[in-house]
Enzyme design. Structure first.
Site, PDB file in Angstrom:
ATOM      1  N   GLY A  90       0.874  -1.280  -0.013  1.00  0.00           N
ATOM      2  CA  GLY A  90      -0.050   0.011  -0.142  1.00  0.00           C
ATOM      3  C   GLY A  90       0.831   1.296  -0.010  1.00  0.00           C
ATOM      4  N   GLY A 141      -0.422   5.101  -1.039  1.00  0.00           N
ATOM      5  CA  GLY A 141      -1.333   5.783  -0.263  1.00  0.00           C
ATOM      6  C   GLY A 141      -0.684   7.208   0.421  1.00  0.00           C
ATOM      7  N   GLN A 142      -1.587   7.510   0.921  1.00  0.00           N
ATOM      8  CA  GLN A 142      -1.391   8.804   1.686  1.00  0.00           C
ATOM      9  C   GLN A 142       0.001   8.545   2.569  1.00  0.00           C
ATOM     10  OE1 GLN A 142      -4.180  10.234   4.873  1.00  0.00           O
ATOM     11  NE2 GLN A 142      -3.147  12.431   4.601  1.00  0.00           N
ATOM     12  N   ASP A 150       2.180  -1.895  -4.326  1.00  0.00           N
ATOM     13  CA  ASP A 150       0.715  -1.294  -4.324  1.00  0.00           C
ATOM     14  C   ASP A 150      -0.064  -1.999  -5.453  1.00  0.00           C
ATOM     15  OD1 ASP A 150      -1.622   0.357  -4.529  1.00  0.00           O
ATOM     16  OD2 ASP A 150      -0.469   1.445  -2.918  1.00  0.00           O
ATOM     17  N   ARG A 163      -2.130  -0.050  -7.250  1.00  0.00           N
ATOM     18  CA  ARG A 163      -1.952   0.979  -8.103  1.00  0.00           C
ATOM     19  C   ARG A 163      -0.460   1.233  -8.859  1.00  0.00           C
ATOM     20  NH1 ARG A 163      -3.574   6.398  -4.950  1.00  0.00           N
ATOM     21  NH2 ARG A 163      -4.012   5.718  -2.999  1.00  0.00           N
ATOM     22  N   ASP A 205      -1.347  -7.542  -5.234  1.00  0.00           N
ATOM     23  CA  ASP A 205      -2.532  -7.574  -4.677  1.00  0.00           C
ATOM     24  C   ASP A 205      -2.227  -8.399  -3.451  1.00  0.00           C
ATOM     25  OD1 ASP A 205      -5.069  -8.024  -3.812  1.00  0.00           O
ATOM     26  OD2 ASP A 205      -5.882  -8.344  -5.614  1.00  0.00           O
ATOM     27  N   TYR A 224     -15.466  -0.034   9.206  1.00  0.00           N
ATOM     28  CA  TYR A 224     -13.873   0.128   9.281  1.00  0.00           C
ATOM     29  C   TYR A 224     -13.358   0.085  10.631  1.00  0.00           C
ATOM     30  CZ  TYR A 224      -9.626   3.083   9.166  1.00  0.00           C
ATOM     31  OH  TYR A 224      -8.259   3.627   8.962  1.00  0.00           O
ATOM     32  N   LYS A 245     -10.945  -2.747  12.204  1.00  0.00           N
ATOM     33  CA  LYS A 245      -9.651  -2.410  12.843  1.00  0.00           C
ATOM     34  C   LYS A 245      -9.540  -2.957  14.393  1.00  0.00           C
ATOM     35  CE  LYS A 245      -7.339   0.537  10.137  1.00  0.00           C
ATOM     36  NZ  LYS A 245      -6.484   0.001   9.336  1.00  0.00           N
TER      37      LYS A 245
HETATM   38  P1  NAD Z   1      -4.727   5.197   1.372  1.00  0.00           P
HETATM   39  O1  NAD Z   1      -6.181   4.608   1.052  1.00  0.00           O
HETATM   40  O2  NAD Z   1      -4.335   6.684   0.929  1.00  0.00           O
HETATM   41  O3  NAD Z   1      -3.660   4.118   0.608  1.00  0.00           O
HETATM   42  C1  NAD Z   1      -3.771   2.814   0.793  1.00  0.00           C
HETATM   43  C2  NAD Z   1      -3.153   2.000  -0.325  1.00  0.00           C
HETATM   44  O4  NAD Z   1      -3.471   0.762  -0.333  1.00  0.00           O
HETATM   45  C3  NAD Z   1      -3.779   2.596  -1.644  1.00  0.00           C
HETATM   46  O5  NAD Z   1      -2.403   3.074  -2.391  1.00  0.00           O
HETATM   47  C4  NAD Z   1      -4.023   1.505  -2.229  1.00  0.00           C
HETATM   48  O6  NAD Z   1      -3.909   1.467  -3.864  1.00  0.00           O
HETATM   49  C5  NAD Z   1      -3.390   0.174  -1.655  1.00  0.00           C
HETATM   50  N1  NAD Z   1      -4.457  -0.992  -1.788  1.00  0.00           N
HETATM   51  C6  NAD Z   1      -5.471  -1.168  -1.409  1.00  0.00           C
HETATM   52  N2  NAD Z   1      -6.044  -2.370  -1.917  1.00  0.00           N
HETATM   53  C7  NAD Z   1      -4.513  -3.187  -2.130  1.00  0.00           C
HETATM   54  C8  NAD Z   1      -4.374  -4.479  -2.331  1.00  0.00           C
HETATM   55  N3  NAD Z   1      -5.699  -5.093  -2.230  1.00  0.00           N
HETATM   56  N4  NAD Z   1      -2.965  -4.900  -2.495  1.00  0.00           N
HETATM   57  C9  NAD Z   1      -2.371  -3.881  -2.691  1.00  0.00           C
HETATM   58  N5  NAD Z   1      -2.537  -2.478  -2.244  1.00  0.00           N
HETATM   59  C10 NAD Z   1      -3.571  -2.011  -2.055  1.00  0.00           C
HETATM   60  O7  NAD Z   1      -4.676   4.941   3.061  1.00  0.00           O
HETATM   61  P2  NAD Z   1      -3.597   5.525   3.838  1.00  0.00           P
HETATM   62  O8  NAD Z   1      -4.282   6.806   4.225  1.00  0.00           O
HETATM   63  O9  NAD Z   1      -2.225   5.697   3.355  1.00  0.00           O
HETATM   64  O10 NAD Z   1      -3.814   4.554   5.141  1.00  0.00           O
HETATM   65  C11 NAD Z   1      -2.754   3.418   5.299  1.00  0.00           C
HETATM   66  C12 NAD Z   1      -3.108   2.843   6.517  1.00  0.00           C
HETATM   67  O11 NAD Z   1      -3.267   3.766   7.841  1.00  0.00           O
HETATM   68  C13 NAD Z   1      -4.516   2.131   6.563  1.00  0.00           C
HETATM   69  O12 NAD Z   1      -4.681   0.768   7.308  1.00  0.00           O
HETATM   70  C14 NAD Z   1      -5.483   3.048   7.310  1.00  0.00           C
HETATM   71  O13 NAD Z   1      -6.692   2.356   8.016  1.00  0.00           O
HETATM   72  C15 NAD Z   1      -4.608   3.486   8.464  1.00  0.00           C
HETATM   73  N6  NAD Z   1      -4.880   4.815   8.971  1.00  0.00           N
HETATM   74  C16 NAD Z   1      -5.053   5.971   8.055  1.00  0.00           C
HETATM   75  C17 NAD Z   1      -5.438   7.451   8.618  1.00  0.00           C
HETATM   76  C18 NAD Z   1      -5.282   8.437   7.951  1.00  0.00           C
HETATM   77  O14 NAD Z   1      -5.821   9.638   8.350  1.00  0.00           O
HETATM   78  N7  NAD Z   1      -4.672   8.558   6.618  1.00  0.00           N
HETATM   79  C19 NAD Z   1      -5.704   7.189  10.061  1.00  0.00           C
HETATM   80  C20 NAD Z   1      -5.872   5.944  10.725  1.00  0.00           C
HETATM   81  C21 NAD Z   1      -5.508   4.996  10.112  1.00  0.00           C
END
Ligand code: NAD
Length: 312
Positions: free
Chosen positions: A10, A13-14, A36, A38, A54, A144, A148
């Site tokens: 992943g 992602g952010q 990822d 993507r 995946d 969600y 978690k």
């Molecule tokens: P995001 O949605 O920005 O990134 C998630 C990434 O995972 C994406 O790039 C997506 O393409 C990839 N992904 C999805 N399904 C996939 C799969 N089957 N195989 C491979 N890759 C896959 O999420 P984020 O904000 O970066 O969050 C990362 C983690 O942190 C998550 O577990 C989220 O629950 C947790 N989290 C985030 C926040 C926040 O504010 N951003 C807050 C609390 C917890």
């Protein structure tokens, strides 16, 4: 001695983009494999190995771990809170099965360490909302949050039963400018900066006095790495640690932005995400993270706002 070889799942992602870049600085570019579903994120291009993966395909994941001699996995792939409510069964399936695949491979291959983030979403309307303690009523009402909470139990179970060194943080809402947020309830606190700079106005999807725990991305990245670097003997929580930096409402962040952009106008049109936010804590008690491995945030609302507006 085994050399550290890290897999980030992943990574586009952010959190993933910034975490991957930070880990590459620490461990060397070639020792951090980004993956990822993507396409590779622009900021990652040319900075180290990238594979398309995946995480739901356990066999492929297993092959990748063996082929690259992976010793640590950071699992960041997930369906976030707001997106999860649109397709609850998919969110449950992805959030649970991805974690089970990683935990089980960690056990089978005797991996050194696993990181998997939890969230403030594990708490629900029956948890104390202010300075929510580590151990309290946990009755999440979003899919969600339910996923978690179940994930936290699995992490602790794999640690106690099989000795897997898995570590986790209950992240607050994360604010960043490098990569876009992925469909969470706290996304307004990122959008507001972009709109303030581009159009000097923003309509918040949460009401003016909705307080939520928040954190600036540099603090979240540092917390993650500090937790993972800590001596295993210091980790007393094997579910997930409460983690805190600041708490503010849309009205308060709007006022802070106005100090830099006086013409900024903020209005409110709460949507379905208001209900999600109403069930979450206003602020978190992270005493145990501070005590066990020395957590201390650096950014408050004022410092973060100045940095965001400068960098966007
Ligand atoms: P995001 O949605 O920005 O990134 C998630 C990434 O995972 C994406 O790039 C997506 O393409 C990839 N992904 C999805 N399904 C996939 C799969 N089957 N195989 C491979 N890759 C896959 O999420 P984020 O904000 O970066 O969050 C990362 C983690 O942190 C998550 O577990 C989220 O629950 C947790 N989290 C985030 C926040 C926040 O504010 N951003 C807050 C609390 C917890």
């Amino acid at each position: 001695m085994k050399k550290d070889k890290i897999l980030v799942i992943g990574a586009c992602g952010q959190i993933g983009v910034e975490l991957t870049l930070a880990l590459r600085k620490m461990y060397g570019d070639a020792n951090v494999v980004a993956s990822d579903l993507r396409e590779e994120h622009d900021l990652l291009k040319g900075t180290g190995p990238y594979v398309s993966l995946d995480v739901m395909n356990k066999e492929m994941l297993h092959v990748l771990v063996i082929r690259h001699n992976i010793t640590q996995i950071y699992l960041l792939a997930a369906i976030l809170s707001a997106t999860g409510e649109k397709n609850p069964l998919l969110a449950w399936h992805i959030n649970m099965q991805s974690l089970l695949n990683v935990l089980d491979i960690a056990k089978e291959e005797n991996l050194d360490k696993i990181y998997w983030p939890s969230s403030i979403a594990v708490f629900g309307p029956n948890s104390p909302a202010k300075e929510t303690p580590q151990h309290t009523i946990i009755e999440p009402t979003t899919i969600y949050g339910i996923s978690k909470f179940a994930g936290e139990r699995w992490c602790e179970y794999y640690n106690h039963r099989f000795g897997v060194d898995v570590r986790s943080l209950r992240y607050p809402g994360l604010i960043s400018y490098k990569s876009a947020p992925g469909g969470g309830t706290t996304d307004y606190a990122v959008e507001i900066f972009h709109e303030a700079k581009e159009n000097q106005k923003y309509t918040s999807f949460l009401s003016e006095n909705t307080y939520l725990p928040m954190m600036y991305m540099p603090d979240a990245i540092r917390a993650t790495i500090e937790l993972m670097e800590a001596d295993a003997a210091k980790i007393s929580i094997r579910s997930a640690y409460n983690l805190s930096a600041m708490s503010f409402s849309p009205k308060e962040i709007g006022a802070e932005i106005k100090k830099h952009i006086p013409s900024f106008e903020l209005s409110y049109e709460p949507d379905y995400r208001q209900q999600i936010a109403d069930g979450w804590p206003d602020s978190m008690d992270d005493t145990l993270a501070r005590k066990d491995w020395g957590w201390k945030p650096e950014y408050d609302l004022e410092k973060m706002t100045a940095d965001m507006l400068q960098n966007i």
